[in-house]
Design an enzyme around this catalytic site. Structure first.
Site, mmCIF file in Angstrom:
data_model
loop_
_atom_site.group_PDB
_atom_site.id
_atom_site.type_symbol
_atom_site.label_atom_id
_atom_site.label_comp_id
_atom_site.label_asym_id
_atom_site.label_seq_id
_atom_site.Cartn_x
_atom_site.Cartn_y
_atom_site.Cartn_z
ATOM 1 N N SER A 13 17.588 15.615 -19.363
ATOM 2 C CA SER A 13 16.583 16.622 -19.094
ATOM 3 C C SER A 13 15.158 16.086 -19.187
ATOM 4 O O SER A 13 14.220 16.774 -18.805
ATOM 5 C CB SER A 13 16.745 17.795 -20.040
ATOM 6 N N LYS A 66 6.984 15.664 -23.665
ATOM 7 C CA LYS A 66 7.927 16.506 -22.916
ATOM 8 C C LYS A 66 7.564 17.959 -23.220
ATOM 9 O O LYS A 66 7.226 18.293 -24.370
ATOM 10 C CB LYS A 66 9.346 16.189 -23.391
ATOM 11 N N SER A 126 19.843 13.108 -22.940
ATOM 12 C CA SER A 126 18.657 13.463 -22.157
ATOM 13 C C SER A 126 17.449 12.564 -22.259
ATOM 14 O O SER A 126 16.477 12.781 -21.559
ATOM 15 C CB SER A 126 18.220 14.891 -22.520
#
Lengths: 95, 485, 486
Positions: free
Chosen positions: C153, C78, C177
């Site tokens: 997210s 990420k 998330s």
């Protein structure tokens, strides 16, 4: 509890955020909604409850007093937009 | 300027906030060096620079040092203390917040005694002492429309020591500050170097009509980096406040800078008024927990503190109070003195005289600290011993001292090299005395006629002849004998 | 089986056997990404050269017998994890030119284990959002329905794994998330106990809630990855010094006698009926394996979302103050003065959602409001944590839905902050209490995946991984692949 534009401007200033007039208008509305939403918390009975400092009740670990870093200034300063003689530049600060 | 407080019906109230840089090798939350004077930003790592993703880890030495300080001032050392973020924007504060301590500081409720304006002992409360990180530096010279930021200092550990508003005059404030200065150096937790910024003081000053309980509005004086400036700044600020109020104005709570050139304080208008620091406990750090055992272990390492040492010097060495105070002004000086005493048979008072007199004079002249003394304690003891055993006179000793200071060797080496041994051989002295008498018939006649003061003239002549090496006592005696008609 | 359809475990075995090399595997996945990523916009940076170089090194290491636990296996990070020499943007204009000078601990651990990083995945800006619509680099699309959000997210990570770009991707979880996007994309998403995995090098959003974790297609793979990621880090004061168990060793154990808590309040809320039915089916599977269910009460559950929306913005408002254009990141041009430099750099660099959260946080910490909001929220947080502690006295795992609905259409909920927030209601409690939690795929609603949420007690990752793995031995939801990406 609704916020007014003055409050939002004050908050934006504390947070050093420049907003357009439009953004202000939207922010006033959205922040007011959020604040209304979180106002629910006042209903909770928290007498005698100690505010949580951490999810785990651990204590701070201590590290030995040793110099472990070497100078890497030039590599780090590649990320800075304005540097002279190793100093980071900002518009003149008055003291 | 009059002593404002007492004479004009006003009482001055002062509280001091002292920031002492702790003498650790690495920073409080990162492993960068804290050494002074490096090239800009060469001692600022990613943690100090507040890069995305970095985290603070606490230096164990700062906990020990703060604990030691707390014990030295009879304070409570918190079993649990918490770091908090003080949020504000400034270029020398890379994270946009300073890690400090607010509600739960590591040290609280301490005290220090000073001599008040009348010379009586007065207790000054120490509200708290807490740990925090220092900010970087802004450099304005050499730039047109910019300022340059050096973050080497960012993250250096500070102990912020806050006094109760118990001080009632600039003199008391200076006395308190000096005591704190001495203590932190005694404990070895700070080098107290004000020129380098490792010991800084802000003063909160207010005035109120004598007898009023409510405190007046205070102004915070910053940029006080010498004992002299603090006294002047406080006095000038007190005068300003009193004049202002007497003219019908009101004191505004603000930060003011002391300008030593103009001897005035002025408002720091460019700084943010009433900053909302939005303190909250720093979630990247856990509460610092200190056990009873740890506190006791630190207590066991407490060095003899200045007050105790001073008393002991008076009792053990029979020194005058004033001398003891001077010798205990720093631990290094006190240790030096004791090292001299141990290494000589001369009395401690004589050793003290030499340390306070010639040695201090030479150190001052060359701008040196006792730690950089050109003459070691052992060598000074050697010199003092030679006076004590009459090898040389006190006067010659001063010559020897100067030579030792210039690095010419030990006392014995210099005495030998320069042939400075005191002449104690009576027949040798008699020979010189005979010569002087023979050479100065006029003065001899005057002396014998009753001008007793001329003995000094003859002594001087004998000393000249012997290059000062004749034992003065013997010279005196022999002269008197021979001049008797 | 096609390489892209294999799990980490299967790929590891294949590499060992010499069925293919790491370079071949990497090339094949990079080609896949090149062919399909524009449909999803799952990446900010694709690190082709670095990946191939790492794969080559891994192949060498395998020959020399010196490879680590993930030698030659592909992962995606990420874009919130700092990667040295590679752009780290956090999905923000503020960092769109930022080349990190250092590696996050998580990145270093995976690299030391021999993992091959294919790229940095797209995400909600600074991890703020639950739909991956706040990214400066554009929204991510859900492989199951390109018009839908993959959640956030960690939307780029979840979409990548679901689209079979890689068998695993790292993520971060502050309010859900990792788990929410996993649920919405039919993947497994694991958030460990707070302090289990180092946060050093993981750009901070809400420090006391953030935790690094992983998105995979099986509990077994999650166990494998966690074993490498977890562990004490002296650079992170909140990292806990506790030995890392061999998670793979115990996942094969039976869950007979496992006490599964069902939260009474969970099935009251705005839970989609079909979603609820899938979750109940999943719980029935656990019971068929010998688990027992017990009703538990989390009386303060309702307050978990408002609590989160005070604590998280407060911490983030402070964490994001370092972005001022002075040492790195976006800097406004020709600033008039210092104030202008700050206000414009930040005003231009941050997106709307981030600015809103910074302002919310600034507000709740400000003078006069601190006690009523921040301090109050931290008290309520303790109540919520206490509720969980009480529940775990009687159960081993708490099971329920991960999200109240399956994936929603992009653009659907963006305007209503409160609705967006309610999407986190099942997941947020675990962050507030610092508990480990995982979402595993448990079926479909309207052809879109939904997840079963499992929460464990502190440091009981083994329990939830075992539960997930045993569930996945009996079901194959986790093997389902979106049609367009087969």
């Amino acid at each position: 509890m609704s916020l007014d534009k003055d409050q939002v401007q004050h908050i934006a200033m504390l947070a050093r955020l420049k907003l357009s007039d439009e953004e202000y208008a939207v922010s006033v509305e959205k922040l007011s909604k959020i604040v209304d939403f979180v106002d629910q918390l006042s209903e909770a009975d928290t007498a005698d409850v100690i505010p949580m400092a951490h999810p785990l009740h651990a204590a701070q670990r201590l590290r030995p007093d040793e110099v472990t870093e070497t100078d890497d200034r030039d590599r780090y300063q590649e990320n800075a937009a304005a540097v002279t003689d190793g100093l980071y530049l900002v518009p003149k600060v008055l003291e | 300027m009059s002593a404002a407080g007492l004479n004009s019906g006003w009482e001055v109230v002062i509280g001091l906030e002292i920031h002492a840089q702790l003498a650790t090798k690495s920073k409080i939350f990162s492993g960068s060096s804290t050494a002074y004077g490096a090239e800009p930003n060469t001692q600022a790592n990613l943690v100090d620079l507040g890069y995305p993703g970095v985290l603070p880890v606490l230096n164990k030495e700062v906990v020990r040092m703060a604990t030691l300080f707390g014990l030295a001032v009879n304070a409570t050392v918190a079993r649990r203390s918490v770091f908090a973020r003080k949020n504000y924007f400034y270029p020398d504060l890379p994270k946009g917040y300073q890690i400090s301590q607010l509600e739960l500081p590591i040290v609280e409720h301490g005290e220090m005694s000073i001599a008040d304006t009348n010379g009586n002992e007065k207790r000054i409360g120490i509200t708290r002492a807490h740990l925090e990180e220092d900010a970087g530096k802004s450099i304005h010279e050499g730039f047109d429309a910019s300022s340059g930021i050096d973050l080497n200092r960012a993250g250096t550990p500070l102990l912020e020591i806050v006094s109760e508003p118990d001080l009632r005059s600039a003199k008391e404030a200076v006395a308190y500050m000096k005591k704190i200065h001495t203590i932190v150096r005694y404990l070895g937790i700070s080098d107290g170097n004000m020129q380098e910024g490792s010991f800084r003081c802000d003063a909160n000053v207010s005035v109120r009509p004598m007898g009023q309980e409510e405190l007046g509005t205070r102004a915070e004086l910053k940029n006080l980096n010498s004992f002299r400036f603090i006294e002047k700044a406080i006095n000038i600020e007190v005068e300003r406040q009193i004049d202002l109020i007497e003219d019908g104005g009101t004191v505004v709570q603000e930060t003011r800078l002391y300008d030593s050139d103009k001897d005035e304080t002025r408002s720091m208008r460019s700084k943010e008024e009433a900053n909302d620091y939005r303190y909250f406990p720093d979630p990247d750090l856990l509460p610092v927990e200190i056990s009873e055992e740890y506190i006791e272990a630190v207590r066991a390492t407490m060095p003899e503190l200045p007050v105790a040492k001073q008393s002991r010097f008076v009792d053990e060495y029979g020194l005058k109070g004033g001398d003891a105070e001077i010798l205990t002004a720093s631990r290094a000086l006190a240790d030096y003195f004791e090292a001299v005493v141990v290494a000589t048979d001369a009395t401690a008072q004589i050793a003290a005289n030499w340390v306070i007199g010639e040695l201090a004079g030479a150190l001052n002249r060359d701008g040196k600290d006792i730690g950089d003394s050109n003459i070691s304690a052992a060598d000074l003891a050697g010199l003092v011993s030679r006076i004590n055993d009459s090898t040389i006179s006190g006067k010659i000793a001063k010559q020897v001292f100067e030579a030792m200071w210039e690095g010419e060797g030990s006392a014995d080496e210099i005495i030998a090299a320069k042939g400075l041994k005191q002449i104690t051989d009576s027949s040798a002295i008699e020979a010189v005395v005979d010569k002087v008498i023979a050479d100065n018939p006029g003065q001899v006649a005057e002396y014998q006629a009753g001008k007793d003061k001329l003995i000094g003239f003859f002594v001087g002549k004998v000393m000249q002849e012997t290059k000062g090496q004749a034992n003065p006592g013997q010279v005196n005696q022999i002269l008197k004998d021979k001049l008797k008609s | 089986m096609d390489l892209h359809l294999q799990t980490m475990t299967e790929l590891a075995a294949g590499l060992e056997r010499g069925d293919f090399t790491s370079v071949e595997l990497t090339e094949s996945l990079l080609q896949r990404i090149a062919a399909h990523n524009d449909k999803l916009n799952a990446f900010v940076t694709i690190t082709t050269d670095e990946a191939l170089a790492a794969a080559a090194r891994a192949d060498q290491a395998r020959i020399a017998g010196s490879g680590g636990a993930l030698n030659g296996l592909p992962v995606i990070h990420k874009d919130i994890f700092c990667t040295r020499g590679v752009m780290t943007t956090c999905g923000s204009k503020m960092l769109d030119n930022f080349i990190s000078p250092y590696d996050a601990t998580v990145v270093k651990k995976l690299a030391d284990a021999g993992a091959v990083v294919l790229g940095k995945s797209n995400m909600d800006e600074f991890a703020m959002g639950s739909s991956n619509e706040t990214s400066y680099f554009g929204p991510v699309h859900n492989p199951w329905d390109l018009e839908c959000s993959p959640g956030g997210s960690s939307g780029g990570s979840s979409a990548s794994v679901a689209a079979r770009f890689a068998p695993a991707a790292t993520g971060t979880d502050t309010g859900g998330s990792i788990r929410q996007p996993a649920s919405l994309t039919g993947t497994v998403g694991l958030k460990p106990t707070y302090g289990r995995v180092s946060r050093y090098g993981m750009v901070a959003f809400a420090s006391s809630l953030d935790q690094a974790g992983v998105i995979t297609r099986s509990s077994e793979d999650a166990a494998r990855l966690l074993g490498v990621m977890a562990g004490f880090d002296e650079r992170d004061s909140t990292s806990i010094d506790q030995p890392v168990p061999d998670y793979l060793a115990s996942i094969g154990d039976s869950i007979k006698g496992l006490r599964v808590g069902i939260v009474r309040q969970h099935f009251d809320q705005g839970l989609d009926e079909q979603c609820g039915a899938r979750v109940k089916d999943a719980i029935a599977v656990l019971e068929s394996l010998g688990a027992t269910t017990i009703e538990v009460d989390l009386p303060n559950l309702d307050l978990s979302v408002p609590t989160y929306y005070v604590v998280a913005p407060a911490e983030c408002s402070s964490n994001l103050s370092r972005f001022d254009g002075v040492r790195f990141g976006h800097r406004a041009e020709n600033p008039e003065d210092l104030l202008d430099l700050y206000c414009r750099s930040r005003g231009e660099g941050f997106g709307d959602e981030v600015k809103r959260r910074i302002m919310t946080g600034t507000y709740v910490l400000s003078a006069g409001y601190y006690d009523a909001y921040y301090l109050k929220a931290q008290r309520v947080r303790q109540l919520i944590a206490d509720d969980f502690k009480q529940a775990f006295a009687n159960v081993d795992v708490i099971a329920g839905p991960t999200t109240p609905t399956p994936a929603f259409k992009l653009g659907d909920k963006v305007d209503d902050p409160i609705t967006m927030y309610l999407n986190d209601i099942y997941t947020i409690g675990a962050n507030l209490a610092g508990l480990p939690a995982m979402s595993v795929p448990c079926g479909f609603v309207n052809d879109l995946p939904v997840g079963l949420h499992l929460v464990g007690a502190h440091f009981a990752e083994e329990t939830i991984l075992r539960c997930g793995h045993q569930y996945q031995q009996q079901t194959d939801w986790h093997s389902a692949c979106p049609e367009a990406f087969e």
